[in-house]
Design a protein around this motif. Structure first.
Motif, mmCIF file in Angstrom:
data_model
loop_
_atom_site.group_PDB
_atom_site.id
_atom_site.type_symbol
_atom_site.label_atom_id
_atom_site.label_comp_id
_atom_site.label_asym_id
_atom_site.label_seq_id
_atom_site.Cartn_x
_atom_site.Cartn_y
_atom_site.Cartn_z
ATOM 1 N N THR A 146 -3.413 4.662 5.985
ATOM 2 C CA THR A 146 -2.495 4.742 7.147
ATOM 3 C C THR A 146 -1.802 3.544 7.657
ATOM 4 O O THR A 146 -2.379 2.644 7.914
ATOM 5 C CB THR A 146 -2.958 5.824 8.201
ATOM 6 O OG1 THR A 146 -3.522 7.045 7.775
ATOM 7 C CG2 THR A 146 -2.267 6.147 9.130
ATOM 8 N N ILE A 147 -0.593 3.645 7.511
ATOM 9 C CA ILE A 147 0.224 2.230 8.206
ATOM 10 C C ILE A 147 0.616 2.848 9.621
ATOM 11 O O ILE A 147 1.375 3.621 9.789
ATOM 12 C CB ILE A 147 1.194 2.047 7.440
ATOM 13 C CG1 ILE A 147 0.944 1.644 6.119
ATOM 14 C CG2 ILE A 147 2.077 0.752 7.975
ATOM 15 C CD1 ILE A 147 1.811 1.098 5.081
ATOM 16 N N ALA A 148 0.101 1.990 10.553
ATOM 17 C CA ALA A 148 0.549 2.100 12.019
ATOM 18 C C ALA A 148 1.251 0.811 12.567
ATOM 19 O O ALA A 148 0.879 -0.225 12.344
ATOM 20 C CB ALA A 148 -1.062 2.066 12.868
ATOM 21 N N GLU A 149 2.364 1.243 12.943
ATOM 22 C CA GLU A 149 3.153 0.115 13.714
ATOM 23 C C GLU A 149 3.498 0.271 14.859
ATOM 24 O O GLU A 149 3.318 -0.761 15.716
ATOM 25 C CB GLU A 149 4.519 0.493 12.857
ATOM 26 C CG GLU A 149 5.771 -0.567 13.493
ATOM 27 C CD GLU A 149 7.165 0.039 13.236
ATOM 28 O OE1 GLU A 149 8.073 -0.831 13.691
ATOM 29 O OE2 GLU A 149 7.161 0.863 12.579
ATOM 30 N N PHE B 295 0.771 -1.382 0.155
ATOM 31 C CA PHE B 295 -0.001 0.187 0.081
ATOM 32 C C PHE B 295 0.681 1.348 0.094
ATOM 33 O O PHE B 295 0.748 2.038 1.038
ATOM 34 C CB PHE B 295 -0.949 0.068 1.225
ATOM 35 C CG PHE B 295 -1.710 -1.353 1.338
ATOM 36 C CD1 PHE B 295 -2.803 -1.746 0.562
ATOM 37 C CD2 PHE B 295 -1.457 -1.951 2.572
ATOM 38 C CE1 PHE B 295 -3.454 -2.795 0.584
ATOM 39 C CE2 PHE B 295 -2.133 -3.191 2.877
ATOM 40 C CZ PHE B 295 -3.059 -3.703 1.853
ATOM 41 N N PRO B 296 1.682 1.386 -1.136
ATOM 42 C CA PRO B 296 2.503 2.709 -1.052
ATOM 43 C C PRO B 296 1.663 3.955 -1.225
ATOM 44 O O PRO B 296 0.425 4.058 -1.602
ATOM 45 C CB PRO B 296 3.249 2.548 -2.427
ATOM 46 C CG PRO B 296 2.385 1.714 -3.420
ATOM 47 C CD PRO B 296 1.701 0.706 -2.420
ATOM 48 N N ALA B 297 2.229 4.835 -0.358
ATOM 49 C CA ALA B 297 1.353 6.164 -0.100
ATOM 50 C C ALA B 297 0.994 6.865 -1.473
ATOM 51 O O ALA B 297 -0.042 7.553 -1.513
ATOM 52 C CB ALA B 297 2.266 6.959 0.689
ATOM 53 N N SER B 298 1.962 6.773 -2.434
ATOM 54 C CA SER B 298 1.618 7.559 -3.591
ATOM 55 C C SER B 298 0.368 6.923 -4.381
ATOM 56 O O SER B 298 -0.349 7.655 -5.113
ATOM 57 C CB SER B 298 2.702 7.178 -4.623
ATOM 58 O OG SER B 298 3.146 6.147 -4.806
ATOM 59 N N ARG B 299 0.059 5.591 -4.159
ATOM 60 C CA ARG B 299 -0.974 5.063 -4.970
ATOM 61 C C ARG B 299 -2.216 4.794 -4.103
ATOM 62 O O ARG B 299 -3.445 4.836 -4.347
ATOM 63 C CB ARG B 299 -0.734 3.469 -5.390
ATOM 64 C CG ARG B 299 0.078 3.703 -6.666
ATOM 65 C CD ARG B 299 0.808 2.278 -6.982
ATOM 66 N NE ARG B 299 -0.375 1.398 -7.418
ATOM 67 C CZ ARG B 299 -0.339 0.120 -7.240
ATOM 68 N NH1 ARG B 299 0.693 -0.681 -6.924
ATOM 69 N NH2 ARG B 299 -1.421 -0.810 -7.631
#
Length: 378
Positions: free
Chosen positions: A107-110, A98-102
């Protein structure tokens, strides 16, 4: 959602001619135009604020998995936002999927505080995390299978309860809206049909008791942790999922290559029940569980027509144009998987009584149609 209506040109309409004698054709056109005008009025009365209020933000564990990936795409296609709850070891995988550009809606939460922030700001949470079970079960692996489900579920429940600790119980009509801004209002937690144990003769639905084997124990513990969510604030849906059919994962991803090499066939006797669901139907079921307040409690995530494994293999051979002639003996599977062979050698006939009662519409109620749809993607 606004509905656009295209009207016929007035120059081509018989209604532009004054004092024309009504004919059956012009009367029919008059009725059609009246319907169009009513539809146009309905469309114009639908405000943008109504559309915004139906938008969801959904936090998902297991979003990089077979089911999770498709669910993320479904939510984004419907203009919702997604928070991928991942571990540090899986962050790179999540970022590559899920690259931010596409995927600007993801939102990726770690980190722990990121999980907490995402869950508190979510409309709903979907819990799909868990270590795969189709492997040789050593005592250590069995422990990891159990802990991978319990630990993540406990973590999610703690964050949900913390985010709703200061909120008031929500009315049923707000059960999917997060209108109060006090954390998620719905928690959809995966479990499995392994809850029921195995049988070649019995049928199971949501009212059936739990089995007494290892997988049943895992499912009971798994569901038990999910039930610790504060259900006076949060609507809980427990999806007991069967074998998920799709091209890119699950059982078929391992079976199709064998069939393509003319080495396909049933596993073991082939008489064991196979309770399945097409990936698209499962994603639709999760989506409906997020949106519809009527979806609550235990719901079996299976198709309404389970089959014997031999039938599944025959159908698969037909749709890929290969024979299903090379059965794999049960002894060979046990030698490979040990106790874990129970996943493929034993089965259960699980029926989706609750989904049927709720009127859920399956795209693929029959395994033949499900396999045909998958074969077209090969």
């Amino acid at each position: 959602m606004a509905i656009r209506v295209l009207f016929p040109s007035s120059s081509s309409s018989s209604f532009s001619t004054a004092h024309a004698t009504p004919t059956p054709r012009t009367r029919a056109r008059a009725r059609w135009t009246s319907r169009q005008r009513l539809l146009c009025c309905f469309s114009s009365s639908t405000s943008s604020s109504d559309e915004v209020s139906s938008s969801m933000t959904v936090s998902i564990t297991g979003a990089t998995g077979f089911v999770g990936r498709r669910l993320v795409h479904k939510l984004l296609s419907e203009d919702h936002k997604v928070c991928v709850l991942t571990r540090s070891t899986s962050k790179n995988k999540a970022a590559s999927l899920f690259p931010a550009s596409r995927y600007p809606g993801v939102t990726i939460a770690e980190q722990e505080e990121e999980w907490e922030r995402c869950i508190k700001g979510s409309t709903g949470v979907v819990n799909l995390a868990g270590m795969p079970i189709s492997t040789r079960w050593s005592p250590q692996i069995k422990k990891e299978i159990m802990q991978s489900r319990i630990n993540v579920t406990s973590k999610v429940v703690d964050h949900i309860n913390s985010s709703t600790s200061t909120s008031s119980p929500q009315p049923e009509h707000e059960a999917s809206s997060n209108a109060n801004g006090n954390g998620p209002s719905v928690f959809v937690s995966a479990t499995a049909v392994g809850y029921y144990g195995t049988s070649e003769t019995d049928s199971f639905d949501e009212s059936s008791p739990s089995g007494n084997d290892y997988l049943a124990q895992v499912c009971r513990e798994w569901e038990g942790r999910a039930r610790q969510v504060k259900q006076e604030h949060v609507r809980l849906v427990l999806l007991r999922i069967g074998v998920v059919l799709g091209k890119d994962g699950g059982a078929l991803a391992k079976m199709i290559p064998l069939f393509m090499m003319f080495a396909g066939g049933p596993l073991g006797t082939g008489t064991q029940w196979f309770s399945w669901i097409h990936l698209d139907d499962l994603v639709d079921l999760i989506y409906e569980s997020l949106r519809n307040p009527a979806y609550t409690g235990v719901i079996n995530g299976t198709a309404p027509n389970p089959v014997r494994l031999s039938e599944l293999c025959d159908r698969l051979g037909q749709v890929v144009g290969r024979p299903s002639w090379l059965p794999v003996p049960g002894l060979a599977i046990k030698a490979l998987l040990g106790e874990g062979a129970t996943v493929v050698l034993d089965g259960q006939k699980v029926l989706p009584a609750r989904a049927t009662q709720l009127g859920f519409s399956y795209r693929y109620p029959y395994v033949r149609d499900a396999l045909k749809a998958i074969a077209k993607q090969l």
